[in-house]
Design a protein around this motif. Sequence first.
Motif, PDB file in Angstrom:
ATOM      1  N   LYS A   1      -9.040  -0.720  -0.471  1.00  0.00           N
ATOM      2  CA  LYS A   1      -9.277  -1.641   0.635  1.00  0.00           C
ATOM      3  C   LYS A   1      -9.929  -2.911   0.075  1.00  0.00           C
ATOM      4  O   LYS A   1     -10.876  -2.815  -0.699  1.00  0.00           O
ATOM      5  CB  LYS A   1     -10.193  -0.987   1.663  1.00  0.00           C
ATOM      6  CG  LYS A   1     -10.491  -1.843   2.872  1.00  0.00           C
ATOM      7  CD  LYS A   1      -9.308  -1.908   3.776  1.00  0.00           C
ATOM      8  CE  LYS A   1      -9.668  -2.552   5.107  1.00  0.00           C
ATOM      9  NZ  LYS A   1      -8.497  -2.634   5.971  1.00  0.00           N
ATOM     10  N   PHE A   2      -9.408  -4.087   0.451  1.00  0.00           N
ATOM     11  CA  PHE A   2     -10.031  -5.322  -0.029  1.00  0.00           C
ATOM     12  C   PHE A   2     -10.094  -6.355   1.085  1.00  0.00           C
ATOM     13  O   PHE A   2      -9.364  -6.290   2.073  1.00  0.00           O
ATOM     14  CB  PHE A   2      -9.279  -5.877  -1.240  1.00  0.00           C
ATOM     15  CG  PHE A   2      -7.967  -6.551  -0.931  1.00  0.00           C
ATOM     16  CD1 PHE A   2      -7.874  -7.935  -0.821  1.00  0.00           C
ATOM     17  CD2 PHE A   2      -6.809  -5.802  -0.743  1.00  0.00           C
ATOM     18  CE1 PHE A   2      -6.665  -8.558  -0.540  1.00  0.00           C
ATOM     19  CE2 PHE A   2      -5.589  -6.425  -0.470  1.00  0.00           C
ATOM     20  CZ  PHE A   2      -5.520  -7.808  -0.367  1.00  0.00           C
TER      21      PHE A   2
ATOM     22  N   GLY B   1      -2.189 -11.925   1.646  1.00  0.00           N
ATOM     23  CA  GLY B   1      -1.558 -10.629   1.429  1.00  0.00           C
ATOM     24  C   GLY B   1      -1.555 -10.176  -0.010  1.00  0.00           C
ATOM     25  O   GLY B   1      -0.869  -9.206  -0.345  1.00  0.00           O
ATOM     26  N   VAL B   2      -2.316 -10.840  -0.864  1.00  0.00           N
ATOM     27  CA  VAL B   2      -2.399 -10.482  -2.278  1.00  0.00           C
ATOM     28  C   VAL B   2      -3.864 -10.264  -2.624  1.00  0.00           C
ATOM     29  O   VAL B   2      -4.732 -11.040  -2.190  1.00  0.00           O
ATOM     30  CB  VAL B   2      -1.807 -11.596  -3.176  1.00  0.00           C
ATOM     31  CG1 VAL B   2      -1.971 -11.253  -4.645  1.00  0.00           C
ATOM     32  CG2 VAL B   2      -0.342 -11.820  -2.825  1.00  0.00           C
ATOM     33  N   TRP B   3      -4.141  -9.216  -3.428  1.00  0.00           N
ATOM     34  CA  TRP B   3      -5.512  -8.974  -3.848  1.00  0.00           C
ATOM     35  C   TRP B   3      -5.809  -9.878  -5.036  1.00  0.00           C
ATOM     36  O   TRP B   3      -5.564  -9.536  -6.186  1.00  0.00           O
ATOM     37  CB  TRP B   3      -5.714  -7.513  -4.208  1.00  0.00           C
ATOM     38  CG  TRP B   3      -7.170  -7.136  -4.314  1.00  0.00           C
ATOM     39  CD1 TRP B   3      -8.243  -7.972  -4.397  1.00  0.00           C
ATOM     40  CD2 TRP B   3      -7.711  -5.820  -4.329  1.00  0.00           C
ATOM     41  NE1 TRP B   3      -9.419  -7.268  -4.459  1.00  0.00           N
ATOM     42  CE2 TRP B   3      -9.116  -5.935  -4.422  1.00  0.00           C
ATOM     43  CE3 TRP B   3      -7.134  -4.551  -4.271  1.00  0.00           C
ATOM     44  CZ2 TRP B   3      -9.958  -4.829  -4.474  1.00  0.00           C
ATOM     45  CZ3 TRP B   3      -7.977  -3.441  -4.322  1.00  0.00           C
ATOM     46  CH2 TRP B   3      -9.373  -3.575  -4.417  1.00  0.00           C
TER      47      TRP B   3
ATOM     48  N   SER C   1      -0.020  -4.398   3.443  1.00  0.00           N
ATOM     49  CA  SER C   1       0.020  -2.976   3.094  1.00  0.00           C
ATOM     50  C   SER C   1       0.963  -2.859   1.918  1.00  0.00           C
ATOM     51  O   SER C   1       2.105  -3.313   1.988  1.00  0.00           O
ATOM     52  CB  SER C   1       0.502  -2.131   4.287  1.00  0.00           C
ATOM     53  OG  SER C   1       1.730  -2.619   4.799  1.00  0.00           O
ATOM     54  N   MET C   2       0.465  -2.290   0.829  1.00  0.00           N
ATOM     55  CA  MET C   2       1.242  -2.193  -0.402  1.00  0.00           C
ATOM     56  C   MET C   2       1.255  -0.758  -0.906  1.00  0.00           C
ATOM     57  O   MET C   2       0.282  -0.015  -0.721  1.00  0.00           O
ATOM     58  CB  MET C   2       0.652  -3.102  -1.482  1.00  0.00           C
ATOM     59  CG  MET C   2       0.779  -4.579  -1.200  1.00  0.00           C
ATOM     60  SD  MET C   2       0.106  -5.609  -2.534  1.00  0.00           S
ATOM     61  CE  MET C   2      -1.644  -5.546  -2.146  1.00  0.00           C
ATOM     62  N   VAL C   3       2.343  -0.389  -1.548  1.00  0.00           N
ATOM     63  CA  VAL C   3       2.466   0.904  -2.209  1.00  0.00           C
ATOM     64  C   VAL C   3       2.834   0.638  -3.659  1.00  0.00           C
ATOM     65  O   VAL C   3       3.851  -0.005  -3.947  1.00  0.00           O
ATOM     66  CB  VAL C   3       3.529   1.804  -1.540  1.00  0.00           C
ATOM     67  CG1 VAL C   3       3.684   3.112  -2.308  1.00  0.00           C
ATOM     68  CG2 VAL C   3       3.144   2.083  -0.094  1.00  0.00           C
ATOM     69  N   ASN C   4       1.971   1.092  -4.552  1.00  0.00           N
ATOM     70  CA  ASN C   4       2.169   0.876  -5.993  1.00  0.00           C
ATOM     71  C   ASN C   4       2.416  -0.597  -6.311  1.00  0.00           C
ATOM     72  O   ASN C   4       3.282  -0.952  -7.104  1.00  0.00           O
ATOM     73  CB  ASN C   4       3.318   1.739  -6.520  1.00  0.00           C
ATOM     74  CG  ASN C   4       3.005   3.220  -6.431  1.00  0.00           C
ATOM     75  OD1 ASN C   4       1.851   3.629  -6.515  1.00  0.00           O
ATOM     76  ND2 ASN C   4       4.026   4.028  -6.242  1.00  0.00           N
ATOM     77  N   GLY C   5       1.627  -1.450  -5.648  1.00  0.00           N
ATOM     78  CA  GLY C   5       1.667  -2.876  -5.931  1.00  0.00           C
ATOM     79  C   GLY C   5       2.756  -3.659  -5.242  1.00  0.00           C
ATOM     80  O   GLY C   5       2.830  -4.878  -5.388  1.00  0.00           O
TER      81      GLY C   5
ATOM     82  N   ILE D   1      -2.603   0.171  -0.856  1.00  0.00           N
ATOM     83  CA  ILE D   1      -3.606  -0.884  -0.727  1.00  0.00           C
ATOM     84  C   ILE D   1      -3.482  -1.527   0.645  1.00  0.00           C
ATOM     85  O   ILE D   1      -2.380  -1.868   1.085  1.00  0.00           O
ATOM     86  CB  ILE D   1      -3.427  -1.955  -1.817  1.00  0.00           C
ATOM     87  CG1 ILE D   1      -3.592  -1.343  -3.212  1.00  0.00           C
ATOM     88  CG2 ILE D   1      -4.428  -3.097  -1.625  1.00  0.00           C
ATOM     89  CD1 ILE D   1      -3.345  -2.327  -4.335  1.00  0.00           C
ATOM     90  N   PHE D   2      -4.626  -1.688   1.294  1.00  0.00           N
ATOM     91  CA  PHE D   2      -4.696  -2.413   2.554  1.00  0.00           C
ATOM     92  C   PHE D   2      -5.563  -3.658   2.357  1.00  0.00           C
ATOM     93  O   PHE D   2      -6.623  -3.582   1.745  1.00  0.00           O
ATOM     94  CB  PHE D   2      -5.312  -1.566   3.666  1.00  0.00           C
ATOM     95  CG  PHE D   2      -4.471  -0.402   4.102  1.00  0.00           C
ATOM     96  CD1 PHE D   2      -3.427  -0.580   4.991  1.00  0.00           C
ATOM     97  CD2 PHE D   2      -4.740   0.878   3.641  1.00  0.00           C
ATOM     98  CE1 PHE D   2      -2.656   0.492   5.408  1.00  0.00           C
ATOM     99  CE2 PHE D   2      -3.971   1.956   4.049  1.00  0.00           C
ATOM    100  CZ  PHE D   2      -2.924   1.762   4.943  1.00  0.00           C
ATOM    101  N   GLY D   3      -5.113  -4.790   2.899  1.00  0.00           N
ATOM    102  CA  GLY D   3      -5.911  -6.010   2.902  1.00  0.00           C
ATOM    103  C   GLY D   3      -6.228  -6.426   4.319  1.00  0.00           C
ATOM    104  O   GLY D   3      -5.376  -6.327   5.209  1.00  0.00           O
TER     105      GLY D   3
END
Length: 459
Positions: A186-187, A194-196, A257-261, A286-288
């Motif tokens: 989570k970031f 939408g990018v970490w 929302s991302m799965v494996n980047g 990953i959730f932003g």
Amino acid sequence: MYSTPTPATRLRAATLAVALVAALSGGVVSAAAIHGAIFTSDVAGNVNVNQYESKADVYLNGGPKSNCAAAGVDDGTYVYQITNPSGTVLLSSDDISHREFTVVAGVITSATDHVTVAGDCGGVRVQMAPFDDTPNNGGVYKAWITRKSDYIANGNTFRPSDTKTDNFHVKQPAVEPELADLTVYKFYDFNGNGVWDSDEQPLFGWAMRAQSGNGFDATQLTESPDGLTNFLGLDTADNPYMVTEGTAGGTWSQTTSMVNGVPTASSPENPVTGLTLVVGDTTEVIFGNYCTCKSGGKAKSWWVTTSGQTKVNDGGSMNPEFNVLNALNLKTAAGADFTLNTALPQADNWTNLTTWLNSTSTTNMAYSLSRNLAILRLNIEAGYMVNTNFYAPAGATIAQLQTDANDALGIDGLTPVGDPNRAVQTQLNTWLVNLNNAATVIRSKPCPYSFAPALPPPN
């Protein structure tokens, strides 16, 4: 002296004649059947074990434990094999030359290359491994023995009429679950892209719920310092999984929302579904998110009133604010520099400032941009705006927009219609007007959040 043959003598002669004719004609005499019986046992000699724990526990035994009177097999050299119950699949995995044993006086006395242990009645027991797993669903195997000579004579095969067999069971190993891990991050997506990005912080204590269609359901909080939570040892037989992030309410919004980047098909999604975990691998979700607030800006119409004057004079003097404005590249309608002479009485400068601000002319876009930049700067100076907050439509912080507007005025202070710099200044002017009128911005720091209960119970 000749005597008449007895019936027994005639029978023996006939048998010999048949054997001789067969030998002379190239025929094969049927091998004699093997007498007695074989048994499989454990290492201690316990026979008829219903189920062995492992293949290494299976031994070939010449007879029941402690029953030396039991009929053993005929003396000679033998070979053996292990198959499935029907004998259609050979399971012994070493060469036949390693699977020989010798019987003397009805008991096994030695074996070639296989482990032996002392048995009963002066014999030994022979470990039958190695052999492969049986295809039989019940874990059933068949042990075969035959004389080595018969094996060779029969074309290196175990002919059923020349063999002794014994079925046995080996406990099938429990099927180990094929496991995988699921990691959820989570970031705080400060710029909402939408990018970490490397300067964006992880969020701790955010509720994440992992579920499968086969009954798995667990909720955990992301942890410091990385903003992640791990769901370890998940059974891939329960695929697919899904992950739901807790909703904190208020002004929180999901950005990705991302799965494996890789962004999911309809990012941002909540929950993220259809997660197929891979044995031995870690799937990363990953959730932003960000939260918003109003910019806090007060419009020009407020600043030109006595309330605005009071705020500018809140330190007992308006000159510090005048100097802040003088540091900017502010322009007049004619494109000249606009400055306030702090040597004049402050009331005169205030009148000059409000007269300059009250214009609505956009003939020179640099003049309009200057007025709104001055209001923005006063809002920041007064603490009404947090200049580190992010204005998504512009893709920049308030501080950056202030710099961009000031730089644009430094490049060109007279931008009438047709001027190549007018379009840029017009866009900047629109953004500043919006901010000065309390537009929505992304907070530079996360809003408070809590999850109690963390997530709703499963349906």
